[in-house]
Write a protein that holds these residues in place. Structure first.
Motif, PDB file in Angstrom:
ATOM      1  N   THR A   1       0.689  -1.277  -0.143  1.00  0.00           N
ATOM      2  CA  THR A   1       0.088   0.029   0.142  1.00  0.00           C
ATOM      3  C   THR A   1       0.970   1.307  -0.137  1.00  0.00           C
ATOM      4  O   THR A   1       2.339   1.077  -0.019  1.00  0.00           O
TER       5      THR A   1
ATOM      6  N   MET B   1       0.295   9.142   1.311  1.00  0.00           N
ATOM      7  CA  MET B   1       0.561  10.467   0.922  1.00  0.00           C
ATOM      8  C   MET B   1       1.006  11.253   2.138  1.00  0.00           C
ATOM      9  O   MET B   1       0.295  11.335   3.068  1.00  0.00           O
TER      10      MET B   1
ATOM     11  N   ALA C   1       4.391   8.098  -1.792  1.00  0.00           N
ATOM     12  CA  ALA C   1       3.788   8.503  -2.928  1.00  0.00           C
ATOM     13  C   ALA C   1       4.336  10.170  -3.049  1.00  0.00           C
ATOM     14  O   ALA C   1       3.303  10.884  -3.050  1.00  0.00           O
TER      15      ALA C   1
ATOM     16  N   GLN D   1       1.656   4.617  -9.747  1.00  0.00           N
ATOM     17  CA  GLN D   1       0.877   3.523  -8.470  1.00  0.00           C
ATOM     18  C   GLN D   1       0.577   2.338  -9.193  1.00  0.00           C
ATOM     19  O   GLN D   1       0.616   1.303  -8.236  1.00  0.00           O
TER      20      GLN D   1
END
Ligand code: TRP
Length: 381
Positions: A77, A80, A111, A200
């Motif tokens: 996973t 942010m 990310a 992603q």
């Protein structure tokens, strides 16, 4: 952020915007998800699973099988790196740590490229937030360095072969999707968002490459429901690219953790009065809950005693359900007493404040120790 008028029954869930009162049954239908019903008994340990807060999935059966047959699988996973680490983030962390305890190999992407392209072009700040807020709290919550690959999208690996494989994959995937598909999946789209979506996809798929886990294997991606468009894209293109035989991605979906201001709001890192952070002091917790936690109780004590409160919209009760009251019997009693009017809002809030502060005291002690551990996680590979 643009304010939208929220009409009854209208809601929006996309990676770029979540608004309105979310109807999860409708969402399941619209997105084509499956309700998450039957789970192996180990999952009952976590209130998030037991109480349906992780509510839906795609292809989760292969993960259940891997667990039962003790076969290798990956949990991947991303995060942010914005603002403070709050209980909305903890809900994801709880799952990560749970999968690690089941033997999954953990991949965690910061990310930072996505964040740079969509919200905050300050790489230094993004990096610092990722480490000081996210990683440090993950470690304090129980994340172990063994079997954990924590990386930044902007710096996948010191090993050139691995880094090349990850970035090449993101670029090769572009060949297997059209602009119209992008528009159909995301509505609003621009180059930064396209790059983020493909990167992603590579985050989610690259564990299966020869340079990483060596071969195709099941990968589960636990996310919030707003991330499903990214999963649809990655799942579709993964089956079109012929040079790799990717095992289809699995995913699970978490309901949005309500913000303090109401059951249909979200914890937002830009508004400190919308969340409880894991670094908040006992005083801050008390003030936030007393002043800001939306109450399902009645206006006066007399009225509350007579008519009872509504636990379904009461944010304090919901936090107990999601995080702080693991005992099902006690939770039920609180629910019933609140509903009947026996338990007052002030009493419910006191109970919650105590629970949160007991948890945070221990957590913040562990957090101090965790600060010294971060080096064990970064730039290992
Ligand atoms: N887009 C995710 C978010 O907004 C972050 C993310 C990046 C991610 N890569 C990922 C999530 C891979 C899951 C899997 O929070």
């Amino acid at each position: 952020m643009k304010k939208r008028k929220v009409k009854e029954g209208i809601f929006k869930v996309t990676p770029w915007e979540v608004s309105g009162k979310i109807d999860y049954d409708k969402l399941i239908k619209e997105f084509g998800l499956n309700p998450l019903r039957f789970l192996p008994k180990q999952f009952n340990k976590l209130p998030l699973f037991r109480r349906g807060i992780v509510f839906a999935h795609r292809d989760f059966k292969q993960i259940v099988e891997a667990i039962q047959k003790k076969k290798k699988f990956v949990m991947m996973t991303g995060l942010m790196p914005f603002g403070k680490f709050h209980f909305g983030h903890k809900a994801v962390a709880d799952q990560i740590i749970f999968y690690q305890s089941l033997g999954a190999k953990i991949y965690l992407a910061v990310a930072d490229i996505e964040a740079y392209n969509t919200r905050n072009p300050n790489m230094e700040e993004l990096r610092e937030t990722a480490i000081k807020e996210y990683l440090t709290n993950y470690i304090a919550l129980g994340l172990k360095p063994k079997n954990c690959d924590f990386y930044f999208q902007s710096q996948r690996s010191k090993d050139g072969k691995k880094a090349n494989a990850y970035y090449s994959l993101a670029n090769l995937l572009a060949r297997h999707v059209t602009f119209n598909e992008f528009k159909a999946i995301y509505g609003e789209i621009n180059p930064g968002k396209m790059i983020s979506a493909l990167l992603q996809a590579s985050d989610m798929l690259h564990p299966q490459l020869p340079e990483f886990e060596g071969k195709p294997l099941p990968v589960v991606v636990p996310v919030g429901a707003d991330q499903d468009p990214h999963l649809r894209l990655a799942r579709d293109i993964s089956q079109r690219i012929k040079i790799y035989k990717f095992t289809q991605l699995s995913s699970t979906y978490l309901k949005f953790i309500p913000g303090l201001k109401g059951i249909d709001t979200k914890m937002s890192s830009s508004d400190p009065n919308s969340y409880v952070a894991l670094t908040d002091s006992p005083k801050q917790v008390e003030e936030k809950i007393k002043k800001h936690a939306f109450s399902g109780g009645k206006g006066s004590v007399a009225e509350h005693r007579k008519l009872g409160g509504n636990p379904d919209v009461d944010v304090s009760y919901q936090y107990l359900r999601m995080f702080f009251e693991p005992d099902d019997k006690k939770l039920k009693k609180i629910h019933d007493d609140y509903k009947s009017g026996k338990l007052l809002t002030s009493e419910l809030k006191e109970y919650l404040i105590k629970k949160i502060n007991v948890f945070l005291k221990e957590h913040q002690r562990k957090r101090k120790l965790a600060e010294k551990q971060v080096d064990k996680f970064i730039f290992k590979a």
